[in-house]
Scaffold this motif. Structure first.
Motif, PDB file in Angstrom:
ATOM      1  N   ASN A  40      46.445   9.267 -28.646  1.00 49.11           N
ATOM      2  CA  ASN A  40      45.693   9.840 -27.520  1.00 49.11           C
ATOM      3  C   ASN A  40      44.544   8.949 -27.061  1.00 49.11           C
ATOM      4  O   ASN A  40      43.831   9.290 -26.114  1.00 49.11           O
ATOM      5  N   GLY A  41      44.336   7.813 -27.755  1.00 51.07           N
ATOM      6  CA  GLY A  41      43.278   6.892 -27.360  1.00 51.07           C
ATOM      7  C   GLY A  41      41.887   7.326 -27.758  1.00 51.07           C
ATOM      8  O   GLY A  41      40.896   6.862 -27.182  1.00 51.07           O
ATOM      9  N   THR A  42      41.774   8.204 -28.755  1.00 45.11           N
ATOM     10  CA  THR A  42      40.454   8.701 -29.162  1.00 45.11           C
ATOM     11  C   THR A  42      40.040   8.221 -30.553  1.00 45.11           C
ATOM     12  O   THR A  42      38.963   8.585 -31.024  1.00 45.11           O
ATOM     13  N   LEU A  43      40.887   7.422 -31.198  1.00 41.68           N
ATOM     14  CA  LEU A  43      40.543   6.943 -32.545  1.00 41.68           C
ATOM     15  C   LEU A  43      39.533   5.803 -32.446  1.00 41.68           C
ATOM     16  O   LEU A  43      39.737   4.843 -31.702  1.00 41.68           O
ATOM     17  N   VAL A  44      38.441   5.927 -33.196  1.00 42.40           N
ATOM     18  CA  VAL A  44      37.416   4.890 -33.230  1.00 42.40           C
ATOM     19  C   VAL A  44      37.614   4.064 -34.495  1.00 42.40           C
ATOM     20  O   VAL A  44      37.538   4.591 -35.611  1.00 42.40           O
ATOM     21  N   TYR A  45      37.886   2.781 -34.324  1.00 42.19           N
ATOM     22  CA  TYR A  45      38.093   1.899 -35.475  1.00 42.19           C
ATOM     23  C   TYR A  45      36.730   1.420 -35.964  1.00 42.19           C
ATOM     24  O   TYR A  45      35.976   0.780 -35.232  1.00 42.19           O
ATOM     25  N   LYS A  46      36.406   1.766 -37.202  1.00 43.47           N
ATOM     26  CA  LYS A  46      35.104   1.423 -37.767  1.00 43.47           C
ATOM     27  C   LYS A  46      35.248   0.262 -38.755  1.00 43.47           C
ATOM     28  O   LYS A  46      36.027   0.337 -39.699  1.00 43.47           O
ATOM     29  N   ASP A  47      34.504  -0.785 -38.510  1.00 43.83           N
ATOM     30  CA  ASP A  47      34.521  -1.925 -39.417  1.00 43.83           C
ATOM     31  C   ASP A  47      33.626  -1.630 -40.617  1.00 43.83           C
ATOM     32  O   ASP A  47      32.743  -0.767 -40.561  1.00 43.83           O
ATOM     33  N   ASN A  48      33.831  -2.323 -41.716  1.00 40.91           N
ATOM     34  CA  ASN A  48      32.992  -2.148 -42.893  1.00 40.91           C
ATOM     35  C   ASN A  48      32.982  -3.461 -43.674  1.00 40.91           C
ATOM     36  O   ASN A  48      33.773  -4.370 -43.404  1.00 40.91           O
ATOM     37  N   SER A 256      38.822  48.661 -58.666  1.00 42.47           N
ATOM     38  CA  SER A 256      38.750  49.975 -58.030  1.00 42.47           C
ATOM     39  C   SER A 256      37.626  50.057 -57.003  1.00 42.47           C
ATOM     40  O   SER A 256      37.574  50.981 -56.198  1.00 42.47           O
ATOM     41  N   TYR A 257      36.720  49.085 -57.029  1.00 35.56           N
ATOM     42  CA  TYR A 257      35.610  49.055 -56.073  1.00 35.56           C
ATOM     43  C   TYR A 257      35.870  48.068 -54.922  1.00 35.56           C
ATOM     44  O   TYR A 257      35.043  47.926 -54.022  1.00 35.56           O
ATOM     45  N   ARG A 258      36.994  47.389 -54.982  1.00 37.53           N
ATOM     46  CA  ARG A 258      37.284  46.384 -53.967  1.00 37.53           C
ATOM     47  C   ARG A 258      37.674  47.044 -52.647  1.00 37.53           C
ATOM     48  O   ARG A 258      38.424  48.012 -52.608  1.00 37.53           O
ATOM     49  N   GLY A 259      37.153  46.528 -51.534  1.00 37.09           N
ATOM     50  CA  GLY A 259      37.466  47.056 -50.219  1.00 37.09           C
ATOM     51  C   GLY A 259      38.871  46.675 -49.783  1.00 37.09           C
ATOM     52  O   GLY A 259      39.560  45.884 -50.431  1.00 37.09           O
ATOM     53  N   LYS A 260      39.294  47.245 -48.662  1.00 36.97           N
ATOM     54  CA  LYS A 260      40.624  46.989 -48.149  1.00 36.97           C
ATOM     55  C   LYS A 260      40.728  45.554 -47.639  1.00 36.97           C
ATOM     56  O   LYS A 260      39.828  45.059 -46.971  1.00 36.97           O
ATOM     57  N   GLY A 261      41.834  44.881 -47.959  1.00 34.36           N
ATOM     58  CA  GLY A 261      42.027  43.507 -47.523  1.00 34.36           C
ATOM     59  C   GLY A 261      42.321  43.422 -46.031  1.00 34.36           C
ATOM     60  O   GLY A 261      42.594  44.435 -45.370  1.00 34.36           O
ATOM     61  N   SER A 262      42.267  42.230 -45.503  1.00 34.54           N
ATOM     62  CA  SER A 262      42.531  42.027 -44.080  1.00 34.54           C
ATOM     63  C   SER A 262      43.178  40.662 -43.883  1.00 34.54           C
ATOM     64  O   SER A 262      43.184  39.824 -44.779  1.00 34.54           O
ATOM     65  N   SER A 263      43.738  40.428 -42.716  1.00 35.11           N
ATOM     66  CA  SER A 263      44.318  39.137 -42.382  1.00 35.11           C
ATOM     67  C   SER A 263      43.841  38.737 -40.986  1.00 35.11           C
ATOM     68  O   SER A 263      43.471  39.591 -40.174  1.00 35.11           O
ATOM     69  N   TYR A 264      43.839  37.451 -40.732  1.00 36.33           N
ATOM     70  CA  TYR A 264      43.405  36.974 -39.427  1.00 36.33           C
ATOM     71  C   TYR A 264      44.086  35.644 -39.145  1.00 36.33           C
ATOM     72  O   TYR A 264      44.638  35.009 -40.035  1.00 36.33           O
ATOM     73  N   ILE A 265      44.059  35.240 -37.887  1.00 31.37           N
ATOM     74  CA  ILE A 265      44.644  33.963 -37.475  1.00 31.37           C
ATOM     75  C   ILE A 265      43.532  32.933 -37.361  1.00 31.37           C
ATOM     76  O   ILE A 265      42.493  33.183 -36.738  1.00 31.37           O
ATOM     77  N   LYS A 266      43.729  31.775 -37.968  1.00 29.40           N
ATOM     78  CA  LYS A 266      42.738  30.707 -37.941  1.00 29.40           C
ATOM     79  C   LYS A 266      43.233  29.571 -37.053  1.00 29.40           C
ATOM     80  O   LYS A 266      44.358  29.123 -37.171  1.00 29.40           O
ATOM     81  N   VAL A 267      42.396  29.139 -36.126  1.00 31.91           N
ATOM     82  CA  VAL A 267      42.696  28.007 -35.258  1.00 31.91           C
ATOM     83  C   VAL A 267      41.826  26.837 -35.676  1.00 31.91           C
ATOM     84  O   VAL A 267      40.602  26.943 -35.735  1.00 31.91           O
ATOM     85  N   THR A 268      42.455  25.698 -36.032  1.00 28.72           N
ATOM     86  CA  THR A 268      41.727  24.530 -36.500  1.00 28.72           C
ATOM     87  C   THR A 268      41.847  23.403 -35.485  1.00 28.72           C
ATOM     88  O   THR A 268      42.949  23.082 -35.047  1.00 28.72           O
ATOM     89  N   VAL A 269      40.724  22.816 -35.111  1.00 32.17           N
ATOM     90  CA  VAL A 269      40.705  21.653 -34.240  1.00 32.17           C
ATOM     91  C   VAL A 269      40.311  20.454 -35.080  1.00 32.17           C
ATOM     92  O   VAL A 269      39.200  20.399 -35.604  1.00 32.17           O
ATOM     93  N   ASN A 270      41.225  19.483 -35.266  1.00 37.27           N
ATOM     94  CA  ASN A 270      40.946  18.331 -36.098  1.00 37.27           C
ATOM     95  C   ASN A 270      39.885  17.450 -35.460  1.00 37.27           C
ATOM     96  O   ASN A 270      39.971  17.128 -34.279  1.00 37.27           O
ATOM     97  N   GLU A 271      38.899  17.065 -36.255  1.00 39.52           N
ATOM     98  CA  GLU A 271      37.815  16.216 -35.753  1.00 39.52           C
ATOM     99  C   GLU A 271      38.351  14.829 -35.453  1.00 39.52           C
ATOM    100  O   GLU A 271      39.168  14.318 -36.167  1.00 39.52           O
TER     101      GLU A 271
END
Length: 271
Positions: A40-48, A256-271
């Protein structure tokens, strides 16, 4: 030597070891992310310093290798060679085409051409792919060691290794193709917009923190500035309920004290 811009359209030999799980500094996921950015032309090549050391030492390896045979495509004349979806830029190719040259100059590690697989096994994978794309039957592996000594070994082409790992590389290439193509065009536009927004948010958050720190430093006892209020808040420490249970009732069944579980959708944007 500047990198060949065509590299972004191929899976390069230098990344093969990491893709196969042998990378010392990269993982398959990080390679995939970098490949998508490069495409995509967004990679920055870093020298070291390590990379600079390698470039400055390469000519010593070329001079050393030239005592064995004549090589072309060295230094600034290196050529990017491709076959199928694979590509490689060896440090040289013998004039008769039978031998690729690969030079390494360790910056902070201590290995030679005779024990490199103990430290950097990914180099073996790199040379196998270099031989596959060029048609060479062996690689001359030269190591310009940190103490100035130079060692070498000849590595033969291993067809069995290539036959075993080619399908794995094909699968990774297919994953890369899916990553750059994505879903339908509308969803790709949404994803691109999401990535842009995330970048803007990160920049604004950084600026927000800088401005906030300066405002707080100028008003350590608080103050009112239109819609912005600087307040000094005293807050008690939180209660460590885990410690209470551990010390007062260590045998209590907490399920016995644990609350009800849940699920969700996670969207990840790679840096």
């Amino acid at each position: 030597m500047p990198l060949d811009p065509n590299r972004k359209n191929y899976l390069t030999a230098s990344n093969v070891g990491a893709i196969l799980g042998q990378g010392k500094y990269k993982t398959p996921k990080s390679v995939l992310n970098d490949m998508v950015k490069a495409y995509n032309g967004t990679l920055v090549y870093k020298d070291n310093p390590a990379m600079a050391h390698g470039r400055n030492s390469e000519y010593k390896g070329v001079d050393y290798a030239s005592e064995f045979m004549t090589f072309i495509g060295t230094g600034d004349d290196q050529v990017f060679v491709t076959k199928d979806f694979l590509g490689a830029t060896p440090d040289g190719l013998s004039k008769d085409g039978t031998t690729v040259l690969e030079i390494k100059a360790p910056y902070s590690q201590d290995y030679s051409a005779h024990n490199y697989e103990l430290y950097m096994p990914e180099y073996y994978a790199q040379m196998q792919v270099q031989m596959y794309v060029t048609g060479a039957t062996r690689a001359l592996f030269v190591v310009v060691q940190s103490d100035g000594d130079i060692s070498h070994t000849f590595v033969p082409y291993n067809k069995a290794w290539m036959d075993e790992n080619y399908p794995k590389l094909q699968a990774f290439w297919a994953e890369f193709q899916r990553a750059i193509v994505g879903g339908n065009p509308d969803d790709r536009k949404l994803a691109e917009r999401l990535a842009t927004i995330q970048k803007q948010i990160a920049e604004l958050e950084a600026e927000y923190e800088q401005v906030k720190e300066k405002l707080v430093a100028n008003n350590p006892t608080g103050g009112h500035f239109g819609d912005v209020v600087v307040s000094v808040i005293e807050k008690k420490g939180s209660v460590d309920y885990r410690r209470i249970v551990k010390e007062v009732a260590p045998d209590t069944d907490l399920e016995s004290y644990r609350g009800k579980g849940s699920s969700y959708i996670k969207v990840t944007v790679n840096e």
